[in-house]
Design an enzyme around this catalytic site. Structure first.
Site, mmCIF file in Angstrom:
data_model
loop_
_atom_site.group_PDB
_atom_site.id
_atom_site.type_symbol
_atom_site.label_atom_id
_atom_site.label_comp_id
_atom_site.label_asym_id
_atom_site.label_seq_id
_atom_site.Cartn_x
_atom_site.Cartn_y
_atom_site.Cartn_z
ATOM 1 N N LYS B 124 -6.861 -1.387 -0.349
ATOM 2 C CA LYS B 124 -7.028 0.039 -0.699
ATOM 3 C C LYS B 124 -8.487 0.423 -0.874
ATOM 4 O O LYS B 124 -8.912 1.511 -0.526
ATOM 5 C CB LYS B 124 -6.257 0.376 -1.969
ATOM 6 C CG LYS B 124 -6.624 -0.507 -3.144
ATOM 7 C CD LYS B 124 -5.605 -0.410 -4.260
ATOM 8 C CE LYS B 124 -5.707 -1.629 -5.159
ATOM 9 N NZ LYS B 124 -4.891 -2.746 -4.738
ATOM 10 N N GLY B 153 2.645 -0.537 -2.630
ATOM 11 C CA GLY B 153 3.309 -1.781 -2.215
ATOM 12 C C GLY B 153 4.456 -1.557 -1.260
ATOM 13 O O GLY B 153 4.271 -1.068 -0.143
ATOM 14 N N GLY B 206 0.988 -11.758 -15.483
ATOM 15 C CA GLY B 206 0.301 -11.721 -14.187
ATOM 16 C C GLY B 206 0.182 -10.307 -13.632
ATOM 17 O O GLY B 206 -0.152 -10.128 -12.469
ATOM 18 N N LYS B 224 -6.153 4.663 -4.229
ATOM 19 C CA LYS B 224 -4.846 4.990 -3.647
ATOM 20 C C LYS B 224 -4.696 6.506 -3.477
ATOM 21 O O LYS B 224 -4.195 6.990 -2.462
ATOM 22 C CB LYS B 224 -3.737 4.439 -4.542
ATOM 23 C CG LYS B 224 -3.720 2.904 -4.584
ATOM 24 C CD LYS B 224 -2.835 2.388 -5.706
ATOM 25 C CE LYS B 224 -2.800 0.863 -5.737
ATOM 26 N NZ LYS B 224 -2.195 0.345 -6.982
ATOM 27 N N GLY B 321 2.936 -6.872 -6.282
ATOM 28 C CA GLY B 321 3.567 -8.186 -6.239
ATOM 29 C C GLY B 321 3.727 -8.670 -4.812
ATOM 30 O O GLY B 321 3.688 -7.878 -3.863
#
Lengths: 443, 443
Positions: B124, B153, B206, B224, B321
């Site tokens: 991005k 995503g 995470g 974004k 993810g």
């Protein structure tokens, strides 16, 4: 225009897709004819006439008895006609089919493709029943057949399934795909009105047709589900093979009981791959209030896709009406008008003939109907247990509905086939005077 | 492979787009190299190695110090390397750039395009800052540069804006685009924990990096938003020109007060065309609990588009993810591998240099901080009214926060410029010992 297949095969040298070379795009205007000047046809016309930046020029409008349809705001260069052959013989590049139904729409689409014209349609019935054949014809004719407006109006679900989720292994599609049913059920939920009142309001608002049977009974949503299952799951059900149940049996008391379970009621469309089988159904169901299925308002649509790698993705918005549907139609036209546009069906998924299986196991909601003073609880328990169906909890014993007492319970997950045997027997019980209502409970 | 521009111009005869003829697609395998074998690189590798039906073959994996990255489940034919030039000189068709950052990623993308390779990227930062130039380079080199994974995503928002909504006149994009911030704010809302605790949890899970400043401060979401504004609105803001405020000042007490207003707090990204000007901001804001912005859970993303014709459309799902991001990457690869794929930028909207205007009028939430026993209410009223800012209602006079008393109020719609003057003066008040927190209230 309109090259024959033969020209095509001679014209272009074979090239490997990844090394394909291309010229700078030529500036070009794409000529458009509209078939059908109803709500959507008018809205598409407005968009085309008011967006001069688009590389699209409306040149023809077809309608039966066209003279009563003419409006003064359409530019005078646009030709009005009630003769389809005139459009076929013209130099239009794309025909927008908005007449609906399978005949004569399907024949016209075939003739247009064979005459070297691409087609954009909002016709879910046609695409659900004859889409395979028409897409193959389009491919052979080197023309495009786009139908983004056929499902969920302005919500770009087909483009998401075909392209944005092309790399996903999708296994389930769940949605609220019929705005009429959603408006009626939302009214019953929020305004606590009867089915009849809610339907009358939907008709007043123009959300339901004079004969609303295709909406209420699930055929409209079945067509949309068929198209989605093809594009998203690579499955090929026919709309008439989708398990369908009408929302007409749902009453105010069912919303009361659903609320006790943290749920409301929606017409849910579900297509799911289970191993090598396909489950496809359109029916009223209990859905949790927190689910996107419950949160879709009025006549809006929602689709939830479930994939192995990316989990759930939700698309929602205005699924019907002139504005949103015309956006979908014009988006397809823009796609065709782009000099870089590609041909053929963009479906990334291999199509398979999955056998259908409707005998799904799910927890259920069950409402019976008996005279006010009849105690049918013992008989009901016996029938259910003999059919292999277990009661999970009793929501109300006999609070009265409009026509008598209404025992309501939830059932442990059971197969539809077992439940159907039980329902058949329950209907024949001495004091059970109406057809029991059973709804699956979604999780 | 890799045709030069010259070859291209000589090779193919000019054809009108709508009459373009095409051969049957040739069966062909598209060779893929992956740059960067981190979480997303691994997930993409898994997808490519486990989906034999795709017309994609992974042939190279690049990483620095590649030997410590090797895993046994990758087929032995795949070549591991830490030399980018080897990939450039190979016969791969597409390079998947997953190293992140602007350097050297940008140079490698340039070199790949010039060497006749298409590029898929999840970067991005690179696309937001150098996307215009890289897309132009791709067009000139007759290659494709796709970046569907760079925003949201696995949620196919770019494809929706570029294609499904191509016919729509969009004027506003509102979203929750940063999963880290959404996880932190959701934790603060649902678990009633402090910002510090929520951040620590996000790092454990995470969801947040060791240095989370790009997420918290809004730079990640600004990149974004920049990409979305380009594709959806035809605007060209630079990420550094997006008005950004960190979520770090938000405390538990703000969620309590927000709830009294039927709201919660989210990091909201908003790009809106107002006449000839563009408003673009990423900041914490109060959003109604019923809004899709509030309902997006944990580290998920949501985008709401608003258009003149079709109203609002909502896209939501897993925005980060390995799994979801790899779906977006592979979807772009599928698009390139399709024999019918098209070249160039599919952006349907003409790009314009809209001047930015951040001086938006909106109702506001304002929390001050003062010693427990200080009464600053008179002084505050005076400063606000002298700055042209009116109080709408006082939510709490002085209920204590962690550091003293915290008068909280809502303000009538006021311009940001007026409010900033007031905040500057409030900070200098005798007993006002911390920076006041002001948040816009979305409707």
């Amino acid at each position: 225009m309109g090259l024959s297949l033969r020209d095509t095969l001679i014209d272009e040298p074979a090239k490997r897709p990844h090394s394909r070379a291309r010229l700078e795009p030529l500036p070009s205007i794409c000529k458009v004819a509209i078939l059908g000047f109803g709500t959507v046809g008018k809205a598409v016309t407005e968009l085309l006439c008011c967006s001069p930046s688009l590389q699209l020029r409306l040149t023809h409008i077809y309608n039966r008895n066209v003279d009563r349809k003419r409006v003064p705001w359409v530019p005078s260069q646009v030709r009005w006609t009630d003769n389809f052959d005139e459009i076929l013989a013209s130099d239009v590049d794309v025909i927008v089919e908005l007449v609906g139904g399978v005949r004569p729409a399907g024949d016209w689409v075939r003739q247009a493709l064979c005459a070297g014209k691409s087609v954009v349609t909002a016709n879910k019935h046609l695409i659900a029943t004859e889409g395979d054949e028409l897409l193959e014809l389009a491919r052979k004719a080197n023309q495009r057949l786009l139908y983004g407006a056929s499902v969920a109006g302005g919500v770009p679900v087909l483009c998401g399934l075909e392209q944005g989720l092309a790399g996903e292994k999708l296994f389930r599609l769940t949605g609220v795909l019929n705005g009429t049913c959603n408006y009626i059920l939302s009214q019953m939920q929020n305004e606590v009105v009867s089915f009849t009142t809610a339907l009358a309001r939907a008709q007043e608002m123009g959300y339901a047709e004079a004969d609303p049977s295709h909406d209420l009974g699930g055929f409209d949503a079945s067509c949309k589900l068929t198209i989605l299952a093809r594009v998203g799951l690579g499955a090929q059900p026919r709309p008439q093979d989708v398990y369908s149940r009408s929302i007409e049996g749902v009453e105010a008391v069912d919303f009361e009981c659903a609320r006790k379970l943290g749920c409301t009621i929606r017409q849910v469309s579900l297509a799911e791959l289970r191993g090598t089988q396909l489950y496809a159904a359109v029916q009223p169901a209990l859905v949790p209030l927190a689910s996107p299925l419950a949160q879709v308002k009025d006549n809006q649509n929602v689709l939830i896709t479930a994939g192995v790698h990316g989990g759930e993705t939700v698309f929602s918005g205005r699924g019907a009406g002139g504005g949103p549907t015309s956006v979908a139609v014009v988006s397809d036209l823009v796609s065709i008008s782009r000099p870089e546009s590609f041909l053929g069906s963009p479906n990334p998924r291999e199509l398979k003939a999955y056998p259908l299986n409707h005998d799904l196991e799910s927890p259920r909601y069950l409402r019976l109907r008996a005279p006010k003073d009849a105690d049918i609880s013992y008989a009901v328990s016996r029938v259910l247990s003999e059919s292999g169906v277990s009661v999970h909890s009793v929501l109300q014993q006999s609070a009265s509905g409009s026509m008598g007492s209404a025992p309501v319970m939830t059932l442990e997950p059971c197969r539809l086939s077992n439940l159907e045997v039980a329902l058949e027997r329950l209907q024949k019980l001495e004091h059970c005077f109406a057809k029991p209502l059973s709804l699956p409970i979604m999780n």
